[in-house]
Every structure is written in C-alpha cells, then in structure tokens.
Scaffold this active site. Structure first.
Site, PDB file in Angstrom:
ATOM      1  N   GLU A   1      38.079 -11.966 -47.568  1.00 48.41           N
ATOM      2  CA  GLU A   1      37.588 -10.637 -47.192  1.00 48.41           C
ATOM      3  C   GLU A   1      37.019  -9.879 -48.378  1.00 48.41           C
ATOM      4  OE1 GLU A   1      40.964  -9.675 -43.741  1.00 48.41           O
ATOM      5  OE2 GLU A   1      40.911  -8.510 -45.615  1.00 48.41           O
TER       6      GLU A   1
ATOM      7  N   TYR B   1      45.517  -2.773 -44.562  1.00 54.34           N
ATOM      8  CA  TYR B   1      44.449  -3.761 -44.391  1.00 54.34           C
ATOM      9  C   TYR B   1      44.866  -4.959 -43.529  1.00 54.34           C
ATOM     10  CZ  TYR B   1      41.760  -0.735 -47.226  1.00 54.34           C
ATOM     11  OH  TYR B   1      41.087   0.384 -47.652  1.00 54.34           O
TER      12      TYR B   1
ATOM     13  N   TYR C   1      46.589 -23.012 -42.996  1.00 63.07           N
ATOM     14  CA  TYR C   1      46.114 -24.264 -43.581  1.00 63.07           C
ATOM     15  C   TYR C   1      46.368 -25.451 -42.664  1.00 63.07           C
ATOM     16  CZ  TYR C   1      45.735 -21.566 -47.906  1.00 63.07           C
ATOM     17  OH  TYR C   1      45.394 -20.620 -48.848  1.00 63.07           O
TER      18      TYR C   1
ATOM     19  N   HIS D   1      50.133 -16.682 -55.269  1.00 61.86           N
ATOM     20  CA  HIS D   1      49.670 -15.415 -54.684  1.00 61.86           C
ATOM     21  C   HIS D   1      50.212 -14.195 -55.426  1.00 61.86           C
ATOM     22  CE1 HIS D   1      48.478 -17.121 -50.459  1.00 61.86           C
ATOM     23  NE2 HIS D   1      48.121 -17.920 -51.455  1.00 61.86           N
TER      24      HIS D   1
ATOM     25  N   GLN E   1      49.948 -21.454 -59.676  1.00 61.65           N
ATOM     26  CA  GLN E   1      49.034 -20.317 -59.738  1.00 61.65           C
ATOM     27  C   GLN E   1      49.497 -19.223 -60.698  1.00 61.65           C
ATOM     28  OE1 GLN E   1      48.180 -18.818 -55.774  1.00 61.65           O
ATOM     29  NE2 GLN E   1      47.738 -20.856 -54.980  1.00 61.65           N
TER      30      GLN E   1
END
Length: 390
Positions: free
Chosen positions: A262, A272, A283, A168, A102
């Site tokens: 979200e 949050y 997962y 991430h 990623q």
C-alpha cells in the site's frame, strides 16, 4: 480500554477475533484504493553513475552538509562515503544491534538542525535474552580524518512490541515541520492482531519529540489504555515514510503479504485497517479477511497486485528533473526496480518502472541536496547509484 473501532462486534479473521461486524460494508468515502499491477518500463533518458560499492546489506542513506554520505548497513555498521570512495573503517560508537533475518539496523536520519547540533538518529532491532523489539536512538556525529564517531549515544524510544521472531519492524524515520518525528513500527508478523490495539506499538506510526518525549497534542494522549506515542495504527510493515514540507503531507508505504502493498497518506489518529481490511491474501493462499473496506478505516491511495515489496521512499524536489517535480519514487525489492508515481495536483497518476535493467533489489531511494536521485541496492556488494539526466 476505549474501543476506537466504529462499532463493536465479533468476526473471525484469519483465526483471530477482531471487532468488525456491524461495520458498514462501504467505506466512509466513495474513494476506494486503486489497484496497480505491473507498470511499463520508462524510456532510458537517464544516466547511472556508481558512487560507491562493496556495501553489505545496506539499509538506508543520508547526506551530510559537507558532502559526505552516511550509509547504514543492516548488521549494525554506519559507513562513510567521502569524495566518491567508501571509507573502509565504519563509524565508531554504535552498540550491538540484533541482527537476524529481517532484524538489524533500519534507518538513519539527520536532525533538521544537524548543522548546529550534530544529531543523527538510528532505528534498529534490540534484543534482551530471547526477545527483541524496535529502538530509536540519537547521538552526536563527530567526523574525523577516518570515518568519524558517534558520541553521547542515547536510546530515546523502546517499542512496546517485544517478540521472539525477527520480522516486520518498520523502522523508517521522518521529521515534521514542527521538529517532531515519526517512526514506523511493524506488526511483528505473528502479532498482526495487535495492530488494531492501542496498548502496544505493533503496527503503528509513533510521533515523538526530538528527545523521545511525547508531544502533548498526540491523538491518544490521556486516552485510557492507549500508548501516548501512537500517531496512527492498523499498519503491517511500513518501510517507506516521507514528509513533504511543500504540501504538508505525510506519505507512507507498507508491505502486504501476497498482494496488498500500500501507499497511504497518513493522518493523525487514523486507522489504516490491517488486518481487518486489506486487498490481499496470505502467503499460503488463505483468506486473511473478507473485507477490503469498512467504515472507520482508511483506504490506501493505491495498492499493488502483485506485490512489489516496497522499501525506501522519496518525493522529488529539485532542479535536475523538472518533469519529476513533486513526483514519488519507491524502491522495489521483489520486482527489482524504482517505481515512479506521477503526482499532479495531489492526484496519483501514471506509474513507470526505472532501473529495472540493473536487475537489483532496491532498498532505499533518496533525493540528494544536489537534485539528483540516489538509489541504494540490497544484499552483499550493495551500491550507491546516482541517477542523472542524459
């Protein structure tokens, strides 16, 4: 370090200790996040025009005042689209990025005064040895007859979020009305407990001046044990961020694991909740937390079950689609569409799926200066598409 949770106690959440017992079982407000499932396909009252193709894992796009477009490719290239054609040579002057899984080049943004100063901003993964983190840099874009170059490349932020994995990062950029900017940061996947701690940049949104310095009015400036760049915290992997000048609202969306993507309205100093609260499971199917709401933690406006894997975010302000004025658009990777959220007087209304007929992962969605909607598809052979009324 000051405890920014409401009360202090211990609970086991997904194998790690998080302060949460002693919270009220109810949120501070009666408003709870609205669950959204699959949405109906929108009627095809639009036309799709391919602007350019042949992109390799494109990540983000930006519009230049002269009509050119810049497209960031994950591998660390910035490409120019000029007169409807993809210029073959990439923009020069970009240092090597950490490109793995990623990790890569995430976003590209123009300074609000780009016409005067020529500054563009790039967020990307940077490696040193076996570890890596998120960086933000700015440089002056100098166009030429070919593709152009970046000059005076300057790193203005290096996240205190070093990890050995490549997952991430967040990495989305948005400028605010006062000239400061926000940058999203992910939780690093294996470091989700750090999203609740203020002494690092995992799972945060940070606010910076345009040169990377810290604004004096950031919420945790002067707080012992807290990093001054932090604007909000408790995020997982926010890959959508927009500031709407008309309403003075910052919207962000973030990936959940299984369920729990979200959309949030971002406030100064707010928590949050991740990973203490979520509308999701891991997962593996294991429970991450028994809580979906706790006092002192913000509720998302909506959450998605199943996950749509959101990426890219836009609010429509333009004259080509009057019915869309003020509405939100989200790219969906897993569900391969553009999600339209009807926004009426600040209230989230009905949702529809656009462009699902293409069967393409949508990495970015933007509103162009011409009022058309632009969509960037993912993976090899990526395309920039223009959506216009029929």
């Amino acid at each position: 370090m000051k405890n920014h949770l409401t009360k202090s106690a211990i609970a086991l959440v997904s194998g790690l200790s998080v302060a949460c017992a002693g919270f009220s079982a109810l949120a501070e407000t009666d408003r709870l996040s609205q669950e959204i499932g699959d949405a109906p396909a929108a009627p095809v009252t639009y036309e799709i025009t391919e602007i350019a193709g042949g992109l390799e894992t494109a990540a983000a796009m930006a519009f230049l005042p002269d009509g050119d477009m810049l497209v960031a490719e994950k591998a660390g290239r910035v490409r120019v689209i000029r007169d409807g054609e993809l210029v073959q040579a990439p923009v020069s002057g970009i240092p090597e990025v950490h490109y793995s899984s990623q990790a890569g080049l995430f976003d590209i943004a123009l300074h609000p005064d780009f016409a005067e100063n020529g500054f563009i901003y790039l967020s990307y993964a940077h490696a040193e040895g076996r570890r890596n983190t998120l960086r933000l840099a700015r440089a002056r874009y100098v166009p030429d007859a070919e593709s152009g170059a970046l000059e005076n490349f300057e790193v203005i932020f290096t996240g205190e979020s070093w990890r050995t994995t490549s997952a991430h990062y967040g990495g989305r950029i948005a400028f605010l009305a006062d000239g400061t900017l926000l940058l999203t940061t992910g939780d690093g996947y294996r470091h989700r407990d750090q999203a609740q701690k203020l002494d690092n940049h995992f799972g945060k949104i940070v606010r910076l001046n345009d040169d990377g310095s810290v604004p004096a009015d950031n919420p945790f400036v002067g707080t012992s044990g807290a990093l001054p760049e932090v604007w909000s915290y408790g995020h997982r992997n926010p890959q959508g961020l927009i500031y709407d000048a008309q309403s003075n609202i910052v919207y962000a969306h973030e990936h959940g694991p299984r369920g729990g993507d979200e959309v949030n309205i971002i406030g100064k100093g707010k928590n949050y909740g991740w990973p203490v609260i979520c509308y999701c499971i891991d997962y593996s199917g294991a429970q991450i937390t028994p809580f979906s709401q706790l006092e002192g933690m913000e509720q998302s406006v909506v959450h998605y079950e199943p996950s749509i894997a959101p990426s890219g975010f836009a609010i429509y302000r333009g004259d080509k689609f009057p019915d869309w004025e003020g509405d939100l658009f989200i790219g969906a990777l897993a569900h391969e569409h553009v999600r339209h959220i009807d926004l009426q007087n600040g209230m989230f209304g009905a949702q529809q799926e656009y462009l699902g007929e293409l069967g393409k992962r949508v990495r970015d969605v933007r509103v162009g200066p011409d009022g058309f909607l632009y969509v960037l598809t993912d993976k090899s052979g990526g395309k920039v598409l223009k959506v216009s009324p029929q």
